[in-house]
Design a protein around this motif. Structure first.
Motif, PDB file in Angstrom:
ATOM      1  N   LEU A 187      -2.466  -6.179 -20.042  1.00 59.15           N
ATOM      2  CA  LEU A 187      -2.374  -4.925 -20.794  1.00 59.15           C
ATOM      3  C   LEU A 187      -3.681  -4.675 -21.537  1.00 59.15           C
ATOM      4  CD1 LEU A 187       1.188  -5.313 -22.364  1.00 59.15           C
ATOM      5  CD2 LEU A 187       0.567  -4.238 -20.188  1.00 59.15           C
ATOM      6  N   SER A 188      -3.850  -3.461 -22.051  1.00 63.62           N
ATOM      7  CA  SER A 188      -4.975  -3.213 -22.945  1.00 63.62           C
ATOM      8  C   SER A 188      -4.823  -4.129 -24.154  1.00 63.62           C
ATOM      9  CB  SER A 188      -5.004  -1.753 -23.382  1.00 63.62           C
ATOM     10  OG  SER A 188      -3.913  -1.465 -24.244  1.00 63.62           O
ATOM     11  N   GLY A 200      -8.215  -4.907 -18.610  1.00 64.35           N
ATOM     12  CA  GLY A 200      -7.620  -4.736 -19.922  1.00 64.35           C
ATOM     13  C   GLY A 200      -8.668  -4.784 -21.023  1.00 64.35           C
ATOM     14  N   TYR A 201      -9.877  -5.237 -20.683  1.00 62.13           N
ATOM     15  CA  TYR A 201     -10.966  -5.244 -21.664  1.00 62.13           C
ATOM     16  C   TYR A 201     -11.334  -3.823 -22.085  1.00 62.13           C
ATOM     17  CZ  TYR A 201     -12.398 -10.157 -20.985  1.00 62.13           C
ATOM     18  OH  TYR A 201     -12.461 -11.517 -20.958  1.00 62.13           O
ATOM     19  N   PRO A 202     -11.600  -3.596 -23.365  1.00 61.06           N
ATOM     20  CA  PRO A 202     -12.144  -2.304 -23.791  1.00 61.06           C
ATOM     21  C   PRO A 202     -13.584  -2.144 -23.316  1.00 61.06           C
ATOM     22  CG  PRO A 202     -11.991  -3.813 -25.650  1.00 61.06           C
ATOM     23  CD  PRO A 202     -11.347  -4.495 -24.497  1.00 61.06           C
ATOM     24  N   ARG A 203     -14.078  -0.936 -23.342  1.00 65.42           N
ATOM     25  CA  ARG A 203     -15.420  -0.650 -22.825  1.00 65.42           C
ATOM     26  C   ARG A 203     -16.496  -1.445 -23.547  1.00 65.42           C
ATOM     27  NH1 ARG A 203     -17.932   0.545 -18.364  1.00 65.42           N
ATOM     28  NH2 ARG A 203     -16.151   1.884 -17.868  1.00 65.42           N
ATOM     29  N   ASP A 215      -9.404   0.944 -22.432  1.00 63.68           N
ATOM     30  CA  ASP A 215      -9.221   1.824 -23.594  1.00 63.68           C
ATOM     31  C   ASP A 215      -9.756   3.227 -23.379  1.00 63.68           C
ATOM     32  OD1 ASP A 215     -11.921   1.204 -23.516  1.00 63.68           O
ATOM     33  OD2 ASP A 215     -12.115   0.980 -25.698  1.00 63.68           O
ATOM     34  N   GLU A 216     -10.112   3.591 -22.132  1.00 63.17           N
ATOM     35  CA  GLU A 216     -10.808   4.864 -21.982  1.00 63.17           C
ATOM     36  C   GLU A 216     -10.031   5.953 -21.252  1.00 63.17           C
ATOM     37  OE1 GLU A 216     -14.513   3.781 -20.277  1.00 63.17           O
ATOM     38  OE2 GLU A 216     -13.689   3.216 -18.336  1.00 63.17           O
ATOM     39  N   LEU A 217      -8.756   5.722 -20.954  1.00 62.61           N
ATOM     40  CA  LEU A 217      -7.945   6.766 -20.331  1.00 62.61           C
ATOM     41  C   LEU A 217      -6.868   7.238 -21.304  1.00 62.61           C
ATOM     42  CD1 LEU A 217      -7.431   5.365 -16.722  1.00 62.61           C
ATOM     43  CD2 LEU A 217      -9.143   7.010 -17.527  1.00 62.61           C
ATOM     44  N   PRO A 224       1.157  -1.323 -17.553  1.00 62.19           N
ATOM     45  CA  PRO A 224       1.420  -1.369 -16.116  1.00 62.19           C
ATOM     46  C   PRO A 224       1.432  -0.014 -15.440  1.00 62.19           C
ATOM     47  CG  PRO A 224       3.478  -1.553 -17.296  1.00 62.19           C
ATOM     48  CD  PRO A 224       2.401  -1.510 -18.354  1.00 62.19           C
ATOM     49  N   GLY A 225       1.023   1.043 -16.142  1.00 59.73           N
ATOM     50  CA  GLY A 225       0.918   2.343 -15.509  1.00 59.73           C
ATOM     51  C   GLY A 225      -0.159   2.343 -14.435  1.00 59.73           C
ATOM     52  N   PRO A 226      -0.184   3.347 -13.558  1.00 57.85           N
ATOM     53  CA  PRO A 226      -1.102   3.373 -12.421  1.00 57.85           C
ATOM     54  C   PRO A 226      -2.461   3.986 -12.712  1.00 57.85           C
ATOM     55  CG  PRO A 226       0.345   5.268 -12.289  1.00 57.85           C
ATOM     56  CD  PRO A 226       0.766   4.478 -13.522  1.00 57.85           C
ATOM     57  N   TYR A 227      -2.702   4.349 -13.963  1.00 58.58           N
ATOM     58  CA  TYR A 227      -3.789   5.272 -14.270  1.00 58.58           C
ATOM     59  C   TYR A 227      -5.190   4.716 -13.983  1.00 58.58           C
ATOM     60  CZ  TYR A 227       0.334   6.853 -16.700  1.00 58.58           C
ATOM     61  OH  TYR A 227       1.623   7.204 -16.982  1.00 58.58           O
ATOM     62  N   MET A 228      -5.458   3.463 -14.327  1.00 59.62           N
ATOM     63  CA  MET A 228      -6.790   2.920 -14.078  1.00 59.62           C
ATOM     64  C   MET A 228      -7.053   2.789 -12.582  1.00 59.62           C
ATOM     65  SD  MET A 228      -7.686   0.176 -17.080  1.00 59.62           S
ATOM     66  CE  MET A 228      -6.394  -1.017 -16.707  1.00 59.62           C
TER      67      MET A 228
END
Length: 275
Positions: A56-57, A132-135, A159-161, A167-171
């Motif tokens: 996770l993030s 899951g790492y932030p930018r 952290d950028e979306l 577990p969403g598909p967004y990345m």
């Protein structure tokens, strides 16, 4: 690469996780820093507990850790109140500089990773990645990894979306858009965590779990090699079972084993199969 003509569609891209998949055998960087960050607030957190929400993030990871009854009880004992969003923010603010400072110590590529990325490019495939790492953490990790031959075509941070992360598909889908992939079934998602497998499935992609090098076994290569043969086999089997239970289409020991999976997926696509 296979033609788009005929009954099937071609494989177009592979999208990788980072820690435990491409770099950092055992996925130690995130877990150890969680332990250290919680300890600075007087909370005893084990490595095993820290691994629970991995994938996770990092903010969501901290939130879920504080929902653990034993950790929430420690927090109430230390502060006199149940964990709040402000407390999550405080731990995250403390965690971030620690993670940025330490990520380089765990940036070594997993054996075979650079060679597999080169092989994939030779096969005409695009290479995406997400973490899951932030930018801010990836900005430190990426140049180190690039110097060792780990250079995906695209990278999405946790952290950028606006829609969120796993577990969403967004990345995974953001990679698909950036790489101009026209069919989700033409993508393989490779990850060492349960949320990462779910991410690939929700995106409509082939999901490949990584067992030995990743979070589910959670040992360095030296620690793994020091185990008795039976115990090492047992840990591998348990990790494989968790990844398969999450829905992984395939499970491999490490990224070095990916080429055989690519060949298998291509055959299935050629026959008209989809994930």
């Amino acid at each position: 690469m296979q033609s788009a003509s005929g009954p099937g569609r071609p494989l177009q891209a592979v999208i990788f996780d980072w820690a435990g998949t491409l770099v950092d055998f055992g996925s130690l960087a995130p877990t150890q820093i969680f332990v250290d960050a919680f300890h600075s607030f007087g909370i005893e957190l084990s490595l095993q507990q820290a691994r629970g929400p991995m994938g996770l993030s990092k903010w969501q990871h901290i939130r879920l850790l504080l929902e653990d009854p034993s950790l929430a009880a420690q927090w109430r004992q230390r502060t006199g109140h149940a964990p709040t969003q402000a407390d999550i923010d405080a731990i995250y603010a403390h965690f971030m500089p620690m993670q940025i400072a330490k990520v380089g110590q765990y940036s070594q590529p997993i054996a075979g990773a650079a060679q597999v990325l080169a092989w994939l490019r030779g096969q005409g495939l695009k290479i995406g990645s997400c973490s899951g790492y932030p930018r801010q953490v990836l900005d430190v990790l990426l140049p180190m990894a690039a110097a060792e031959g780990i250079r995906p075509d695209h990278v999405v941070a946790g952290d950028e979306l606006p829609a969120g992360g796993r577990p969403g598909p967004y990345m995974a889908l953001a990679n698909m858009l950036a790489l101009q992939i026209d069919d989700v079934a033409g993508c393989i998602k490779v990850d060492d965590t349960v949320p990462g497998i779910e991410e690939g499935l929700r995106a409509g992609m082939w999901s490949v779990g990584v067992s030995l090098s990743g979070n589910e076994v959670g040992l360095t290569r030296a620690q793994l090699q020091a185990l008795p043969t039976e115990e090492a086999a047992h840990r591998k089997e348990e990790a494989e079972q968790r990844l398969r239970a999450a829905g992984a289409h395939y499970v491999i020991d490490s990224v070095a084993d990916l080429p055989q999976i690519v060949a298998h997926v291509r055959s299935r696509l050629a026959m008209g199969e989809r994930p």
